[in-house]
Write a protein that holds these residues in place. Structure first.
Motif, PDB file in Angstrom:
ATOM      1  N   ASP A   7      -3.885   4.628   5.908  1.00 41.99           N
ATOM      2  CA  ASP A   7      -4.270   3.989   7.170  1.00 41.99           C
ATOM      3  C   ASP A   7      -5.477   3.075   6.967  1.00 41.99           C
ATOM      4  O   ASP A   7      -5.998   2.941   5.861  1.00 41.99           O
ATOM      5  CB  ASP A   7      -4.471   5.020   8.292  1.00 41.99           C
ATOM      6  CG  ASP A   7      -5.798   5.745   8.255  1.00 41.99           C
ATOM      7  OD1 ASP A   7      -6.623   5.501   7.348  1.00 41.99           O
ATOM      8  OD2 ASP A   7      -6.027   6.576   9.145  1.00 41.99           O
ATOM      9  N   HIS A   8      -5.914   2.438   8.038  1.00 49.10           N
ATOM     10  CA  HIS A   8      -6.977   1.425   7.972  1.00 49.10           C
ATOM     11  C   HIS A   8      -8.307   1.942   7.435  1.00 49.10           C
ATOM     12  O   HIS A   8      -9.135   1.161   7.002  1.00 49.10           O
ATOM     13  CB  HIS A   8      -7.209   0.826   9.367  1.00 49.10           C
ATOM     14  CG  HIS A   8      -6.016   0.172   9.922  1.00 49.10           C
ATOM     15  ND1 HIS A   8      -5.159   0.800  10.796  1.00 49.10           N
ATOM     16  CD2 HIS A   8      -5.488  -1.058   9.718  1.00 49.10           C
ATOM     17  CE1 HIS A   8      -4.191  -0.020  11.115  1.00 49.10           C
ATOM     18  NE2 HIS A   8      -4.360  -1.154  10.478  1.00 49.10           N
ATOM     19  N   GLY A  11      -8.923   1.920   2.727  1.00 52.35           N
ATOM     20  CA  GLY A  11      -8.501   0.782   1.910  1.00 52.35           C
ATOM     21  C   GLY A  11      -8.868   0.917   0.446  1.00 52.35           C
ATOM     22  O   GLY A  11      -8.069   0.603  -0.437  1.00 52.35           O
ATOM     23  N   TYR A  26      -0.219  -0.390   2.711  1.00 53.42           N
ATOM     24  CA  TYR A  26      -1.405  -0.527   3.557  1.00 53.42           C
ATOM     25  C   TYR A  26      -0.981  -1.338   4.775  1.00 53.42           C
ATOM     26  O   TYR A  26      -0.359  -2.393   4.633  1.00 53.42           O
ATOM     27  CB  TYR A  26      -2.524  -1.217   2.787  1.00 53.42           C
ATOM     28  CG  TYR A  26      -3.871  -1.141   3.443  1.00 53.42           C
ATOM     29  CD1 TYR A  26      -4.570   0.054   3.498  1.00 53.42           C
ATOM     30  CD2 TYR A  26      -4.453  -2.264   4.004  1.00 53.42           C
ATOM     31  CE1 TYR A  26      -5.818   0.132   4.099  1.00 53.42           C
ATOM     32  CE2 TYR A  26      -5.704  -2.201   4.596  1.00 53.42           C
ATOM     33  CZ  TYR A  26      -6.377  -1.003   4.636  1.00 53.42           C
ATOM     34  OH  TYR A  26      -7.618  -0.923   5.225  1.00 53.42           O
ATOM     35  N   CYS A  29      -2.865  -5.123  10.026  1.00 50.85           N
ATOM     36  CA  CYS A  29      -3.447  -4.912  11.353  1.00 50.85           C
ATOM     37  C   CYS A  29      -2.476  -4.307  12.350  1.00 50.85           C
ATOM     38  O   CYS A  29      -2.506  -4.649  13.505  1.00 50.85           O
ATOM     39  CB  CYS A  29      -4.035  -6.189  11.923  1.00 50.85           C
ATOM     40  SG  CYS A  29      -3.841  -7.683  11.045  1.00 50.85           S
ATOM     41  N   ASN A  31      -0.836  -1.333  14.785  1.00 55.22           N
ATOM     42  CA  ASN A  31      -1.378  -0.198  15.534  1.00 55.22           C
ATOM     43  C   ASN A  31      -0.758   1.096  15.000  1.00 55.22           C
ATOM     44  O   ASN A  31       0.191   1.069  14.210  1.00 55.22           O
ATOM     45  CB  ASN A  31      -1.143  -0.374  17.043  1.00 55.22           C
ATOM     46  CG  ASN A  31       0.325  -0.422  17.408  1.00 55.22           C
ATOM     47  OD1 ASN A  31       1.128   0.362  16.912  1.00 55.22           O
ATOM     48  ND2 ASN A  31       0.694  -1.346  18.285  1.00 55.22           N
ATOM     49  N   ASP A  32      -1.302   2.224  15.445  1.00 58.89           N
ATOM     50  CA  ASP A  32      -0.868   3.517  14.922  1.00 58.89           C
ATOM     51  C   ASP A  32       0.624   3.760  15.113  1.00 58.89           C
ATOM     52  O   ASP A  32       1.294   4.288  14.219  1.00 58.89           O
ATOM     53  CB  ASP A  32      -1.665   4.655  15.573  1.00 58.89           C
ATOM     54  CG  ASP A  32      -3.119   4.696  15.114  1.00 58.89           C
ATOM     55  OD1 ASP A  32      -3.495   3.903  14.229  1.00 58.89           O
ATOM     56  OD2 ASP A  32      -3.878   5.533  15.643  1.00 58.89           O
ATOM     57  N   THR A  48      -4.599   9.783   6.053  1.00 62.69           N
ATOM     58  CA  THR A  48      -5.519   9.343   7.099  1.00 62.69           C
ATOM     59  C   THR A  48      -6.769  10.202   7.159  1.00 62.69           C
ATOM     60  O   THR A  48      -6.758  11.358   6.745  1.00 62.69           O
ATOM     61  CB  THR A  48      -4.813   9.344   8.476  1.00 62.69           C
ATOM     62  OG1 THR A  48      -5.701   8.829   9.461  1.00 62.69           O
ATOM     63  CG2 THR A  48      -4.341  10.734   8.873  1.00 62.69           C
TER      64      THR A  48
END
Length: 148
Positions: A7-8, A11, A26, A29, A31-32, A48
């Motif tokens: 997840d964001h 990285g 990856y 941008c 959303n979940d 996550t």
């Protein structure tokens, strides 16, 4: 070896997993909800640091630590890395690298071409990789992470 989605929040961990040969996507941008749809569609395990996000998907792993080295260690304990896969994926885009003759490289790579006959190439993002001085440093760092 399973496929992963980072997840964001992770990285740097994603980049190191790719170096170690893990197929790690990856999300950019998204959303979940879109990330979860992609995980399901591509049969990926979600990695996550977001506990609420972790609870939404049965094939997810909550990474306990905020530190990438400890995150890598946690993942490697569950899914031991295969050294033969190290440096097989592009750390930038996750594409599988191809071994190519260094003659294909442009003029800006003359010093690389003079030292290496073969290099690795990512056909997806057009990047070249070779076993320069950084190669041994990366292996030492991986060894330190796994043993530390």
């Amino acid at each position: 070896m399973p496929k992963f989605m980072a997840d964001h929040m992770i990285g740097k961990t994603c980049k190191w997993m790719r170096i170690m040969g893990y197929d790690t996507s990856y999300p950019g941008c998204q959303n979940d909800t879109d990330i979860l749809k992609k995980c399901i569609a591509e049969n990926r395990i979600l990695l996550t640091r977001d506990y609420e996000f972790y609870k939404r998907y049965s094939r997810s792993i909550f990474l306990d630590s905020p530190y990438f080295k400890l995150q890598i260690k946690q993942i490697a304990q569950m899914f031991p890395p295969e050294m033969k896969l190290f440096f097989s994926r592009c750390p930038i885009c996750n594409g599988l690298l191809e071994e190519v003759c260094s003659d294909r490289m442009g003029e800006e790579f003359e010093s690389v071409k003079s030292r290496f006959r073969m290099v690795k190439y990512c056909p997806y993002c057009n990047k070249y990789y070779w076993k320069g001085s950084h190669y041994e440093k990366i292996l030492l760092e991986i060894d330190s992470i796994l043993k530390g």
